[in-house]
Motif scaffolding. Structure first.
Motif, PDB file in Angstrom:
ATOM      1  N   ASP A 189      63.716  -4.967  56.653  1.00  0.00           N
ATOM      2  CA  ASP A 189      62.415  -5.587  56.356  1.00  0.00           C
ATOM      3  C   ASP A 189      61.444  -4.561  55.768  1.00  0.00           C
ATOM      4  OD1 ASP A 189      63.321  -8.001  57.259  1.00  0.00           O
ATOM      5  OD2 ASP A 189      62.385  -7.859  59.239  1.00  0.00           O
ATOM      6  N   GLU A 190      61.482  -3.350  56.334  1.00  0.00           N
ATOM      7  CA  GLU A 190      60.582  -2.296  55.849  1.00  0.00           C
ATOM      8  C   GLU A 190      60.932  -1.905  54.417  1.00  0.00           C
ATOM      9  OE1 GLU A 190      59.602   2.292  56.888  1.00  0.00           O
ATOM     10  OE2 GLU A 190      60.095   1.014  58.602  1.00  0.00           O
ATOM     11  N   LEU A 191      62.232  -1.762  54.130  1.00  0.00           N
ATOM     12  CA  LEU A 191      62.654  -1.422  52.767  1.00  0.00           C
ATOM     13  C   LEU A 191      62.243  -2.509  51.777  1.00  0.00           C
ATOM     14  CD1 LEU A 191      66.205   0.183  53.137  1.00  0.00           C
ATOM     15  CD2 LEU A 191      64.303   1.148  51.826  1.00  0.00           C
ATOM     16  N   PHE A 192      62.429  -3.767  52.169  1.00  0.00           N
ATOM     17  CA  PHE A 192      62.025  -4.865  51.284  1.00  0.00           C
ATOM     18  C   PHE A 192      60.511  -4.843  51.044  1.00  0.00           C
ATOM     19  CE2 PHE A 192      65.882  -7.869  52.156  1.00  0.00           C
ATOM     20  CZ  PHE A 192      66.622  -7.151  51.240  1.00  0.00           C
ATOM     21  N   ASP A 193      59.727  -4.521  52.077  1.00  0.00           N
ATOM     22  CA  ASP A 193      58.272  -4.418  51.903  1.00  0.00           C
ATOM     23  C   ASP A 193      57.928  -3.335  50.878  1.00  0.00           C
ATOM     24  OD1 ASP A 193      57.767  -6.422  53.715  1.00  0.00           O
ATOM     25  OD2 ASP A 193      57.288  -5.086  55.388  1.00  0.00           O
ATOM     26  N   ARG A 194      58.637  -2.193  50.950  1.00  0.00           N
ATOM     27  CA  ARG A 194      58.372  -1.108  50.001  1.00  0.00           C
ATOM     28  C   ARG A 194      58.799  -1.508  48.585  1.00  0.00           C
ATOM     29  NH1 ARG A 194      56.878   0.332  54.427  1.00  0.00           N
ATOM     30  NH2 ARG A 194      55.239  -1.050  53.673  1.00  0.00           N
ATOM     31  N   ILE A 195      59.892  -2.264  48.477  1.00  0.00           N
ATOM     32  CA  ILE A 195      60.349  -2.727  47.156  1.00  0.00           C
ATOM     33  C   ILE A 195      59.301  -3.639  46.530  1.00  0.00           C
ATOM     34  CG2 ILE A 195      62.058  -4.222  46.021  1.00  0.00           C
ATOM     35  CD1 ILE A 195      64.136  -2.967  48.036  1.00  0.00           C
ATOM     36  N   ILE A 196      58.698  -4.513  47.356  1.00  0.00           N
ATOM     37  CA  ILE A 196      57.611  -5.369  46.864  1.00  0.00           C
ATOM     38  C   ILE A 196      56.449  -4.510  46.362  1.00  0.00           C
ATOM     39  CG2 ILE A 196      55.859  -7.052  47.582  1.00  0.00           C
ATOM     40  CD1 ILE A 196      57.994  -8.157  49.559  1.00  0.00           C
ATOM     41  N   GLU A 197      56.108  -3.462  47.110  1.00  0.00           N
ATOM     42  CA  GLU A 197      55.016  -2.559  46.704  1.00  0.00           C
ATOM     43  C   GLU A 197      55.321  -1.911  45.357  1.00  0.00           C
ATOM     44  OE1 GLU A 197      53.175   0.314  49.385  1.00  0.00           O
ATOM     45  OE2 GLU A 197      53.953  -0.848  51.077  1.00  0.00           O
ATOM     46  N   VAL A 198      56.559  -1.472  45.166  1.00  0.00           N
ATOM     47  CA  VAL A 198      56.950  -0.838  43.898  1.00  0.00           C
ATOM     48  C   VAL A 198      56.792  -1.836  42.752  1.00  0.00           C
ATOM     49  CG1 VAL A 198      58.898   0.110  42.590  1.00  0.00           C
ATOM     50  CG2 VAL A 198      58.508   0.851  44.955  1.00  0.00           C
ATOM     51  N   ALA A 199      57.249  -3.073  42.963  1.00  0.00           N
ATOM     52  CA  ALA A 199      57.146  -4.089  41.908  1.00  0.00           C
ATOM     53  C   ALA A 199      55.690  -4.377  41.553  1.00  0.00           C
ATOM     54  CB  ALA A 199      57.856  -5.370  42.347  1.00  0.00           C
ATOM     55  N   ARG A 200      54.813  -4.303  42.539  1.00  0.00           N
ATOM     56  CA  ARG A 200      53.387  -4.577  42.281  1.00  0.00           C
ATOM     57  C   ARG A 200      52.761  -3.541  41.356  1.00  0.00           C
ATOM     58  NH1 ARG A 200      51.971  -6.295  48.373  1.00  0.00           N
ATOM     59  NH2 ARG A 200      52.458  -8.513  48.229  1.00  0.00           N
ATOM     60  N   THR A 201      53.384  -2.380  41.232  1.00  0.00           N
ATOM     61  CA  THR A 201      52.859  -1.366  40.310  1.00  0.00           C
ATOM     62  C   THR A 201      53.291  -1.635  38.870  1.00  0.00           C
ATOM     63  OG1 THR A 201      54.733   0.170  40.498  1.00  0.00           O
ATOM     64  CG2 THR A 201      52.988   0.349  42.162  1.00  0.00           C
ATOM     65  N   GLY A 202      54.076  -2.710  38.659  1.00  0.00           N
ATOM     66  CA  GLY A 202      54.518  -3.064  37.304  1.00  0.00           C
ATOM     67  C   GLY A 202      55.938  -2.668  36.993  1.00  0.00           C
ATOM     68  N   ILE A 203      56.619  -2.005  37.953  1.00  0.00           N
ATOM     69  CA  ILE A 203      58.018  -1.625  37.747  1.00  0.00           C
ATOM     70  C   ILE A 203      58.906  -2.845  37.982  1.00  0.00           C
ATOM     71  CG2 ILE A 203      59.914  -0.179  38.624  1.00  0.00           C
ATOM     72  CD1 ILE A 203      57.794   1.926  39.373  1.00  0.00           C
ATOM     73  N   SER A 204      59.849  -3.072  37.090  1.00  0.00           N
ATOM     74  CA  SER A 204      60.807  -4.168  37.255  1.00  0.00           C
ATOM     75  C   SER A 204      61.901  -3.724  38.216  1.00  0.00           C
ATOM     76  CB  SER A 204      61.426  -4.548  35.909  1.00  0.00           C
ATOM     77  OG  SER A 204      60.424  -4.837  34.958  1.00  0.00           O
ATOM     78  N   ILE A 205      62.357  -4.638  39.074  1.00  0.00           N
ATOM     79  CA  ILE A 205      63.399  -4.346  40.051  1.00  0.00           C
ATOM     80  C   ILE A 205      64.588  -5.266  39.799  1.00  0.00           C
ATOM     81  CG2 ILE A 205      63.995  -4.222  42.518  1.00  0.00           C
ATOM     82  CD1 ILE A 205      61.642  -2.457  42.085  1.00  0.00           C
ATOM     83  N   LEU A 206      65.781  -4.664  39.734  1.00  0.00           N
ATOM     84  CA  LEU A 206      67.022  -5.441  39.678  1.00  0.00           C
ATOM     85  C   LEU A 206      67.897  -4.938  40.811  1.00  0.00           C
ATOM     86  CD1 LEU A 206      68.953  -7.461  38.247  1.00  0.00           C
ATOM     87  CD2 LEU A 206      69.765  -5.529  36.867  1.00  0.00           C
ATOM     88  N   MET A 207      68.246  -5.817  41.747  1.00  0.00           N
ATOM     89  CA  MET A 207      69.045  -5.332  42.873  1.00  0.00           C
ATOM     90  C   MET A 207      70.152  -6.298  43.266  1.00  0.00           C
ATOM     91  SD  MET A 207      66.626  -5.450  46.235  1.00  0.00           S
ATOM     92  CE  MET A 207      65.982  -6.954  46.952  1.00  0.00           C
ATOM     93  N   VAL A 208      71.247  -5.686  43.724  1.00  0.00           N
ATOM     94  CA  VAL A 208      72.362  -6.411  44.313  1.00  0.00           C
ATOM     95  C   VAL A 208      72.177  -6.332  45.819  1.00  0.00           C
ATOM     96  CG1 VAL A 208      74.846  -6.310  44.764  1.00  0.00           C
ATOM     97  CG2 VAL A 208      73.997  -5.995  42.449  1.00  0.00           C
TER      98      VAL A 208
END
Length: 236
Positions: free
Chosen positions: A173-192
């Motif tokens: 859950d914590e990692l997913f929260d950080r991934i959301i934060e990264v995406a909010r900065t405008g970085i695109s995320i592609l994950m398996v």
């Protein structure tokens, strides 16, 4: 309509003579979280490797920011704004946390200290353990180091292969929260992600792959609400 930031279209290819991907298409807009799910052997990680240039395509193309990068090497794709975090062997275990992050800045000519501080703000535990060898950290903390090192390249597209593999639900859950934060900065995320239900909860767009081909493509919420997807791929 403007082209999406990542456009990997009609990807066909595999290892040796056999194709694993059969016309697979992935698109990610700026700042979006795109999640690839599907059964074991569906070609999810192979699709990621194809996007990153670790697999030569027999068909299809990959475009990033409107530019065709199909023939570029992985190193050249990093220079174009891609970063890839593999599932395993993704840290230098004998190096300290900070040395691992510095390794992520190997292509940069500018002062990368501010980026290290941004990584420490995102993952405060890494600041506390900055001088500790990465190999001594917990699985979840090592994943934070791996993601942090990828962010040191200042990517526009961050690719994560099974970022929550082997970690506890709380750490996931914590990692997913950080991934959301990264995406909010405008970085695109592609994950398996194997934890499909939880990953689709944070996904702007989800891709369900079966035997190397797109089976379902929709928003994360729509895939979670689809009874057929739930029954077949999410355990009911």
């Amino acid at each position: 309509m403007a082209e999406p930031y990542l456009l990997a279209e009609g990807m066909t290819g595999g290892y040796g003579a056999a194709d694993i991907l059969h016309g697979c298409t992935l698109k990610v807009e700026k700042g979006q979280i795109a999640v690839i799910v599907g059964p074991n052997g569906a070609g999810k990680s192979t699709a990621m490797k194809a996007v990153f240039g670790m697999l030569k395509l027999r068909g299809g193309h990959v475009r990033l920011g409107g530019r065709d990068i199909t023939r570029l090497s992985p190193q050249e794709r990093v220079a174009q704004g891609m970063a890839f975090v593999p599932q395993t062997h993704n840290v230098f275990p004998s190096m300290s946390v900070e040395e691992n992050l510095e390794m992520g800045a190997f292509l940069r000519q500018d002062d990368f200290r501010p980026t290290i501080e941004q990584v420490y703000d995102l993952f405060p535990v890494l600041r506390d353990k900055r001088n500790q060898p990465a190999g001594e950290l917990s699985g979840g903390q090592r994943q934070q180091v791996a993601v942090g090192r990828a962010l040191m390249t200042q990517p526009q597209l961050l690719m994560l292969d099974e970022p929550t593999a082997g970690v506890s639900p709380i750490v996931m859950d914590e990692l997913f929260d950080r991934i959301i934060e990264v995406a909010r900065t405008g970085i695109s995320i592609l994950m398996v992600e194997q934890n499909a239900r939880q990953a689709l909860e944070i996904a702007d767009i989800g891709y369900v792959l079966v035997q190397g081909a797109n089976r379902y493509t929709d928003t994360g919420a729509a895939l979670l609400a689809d009874p057929e997807v739930r029954r077949t791929f999410l355990g009911g």
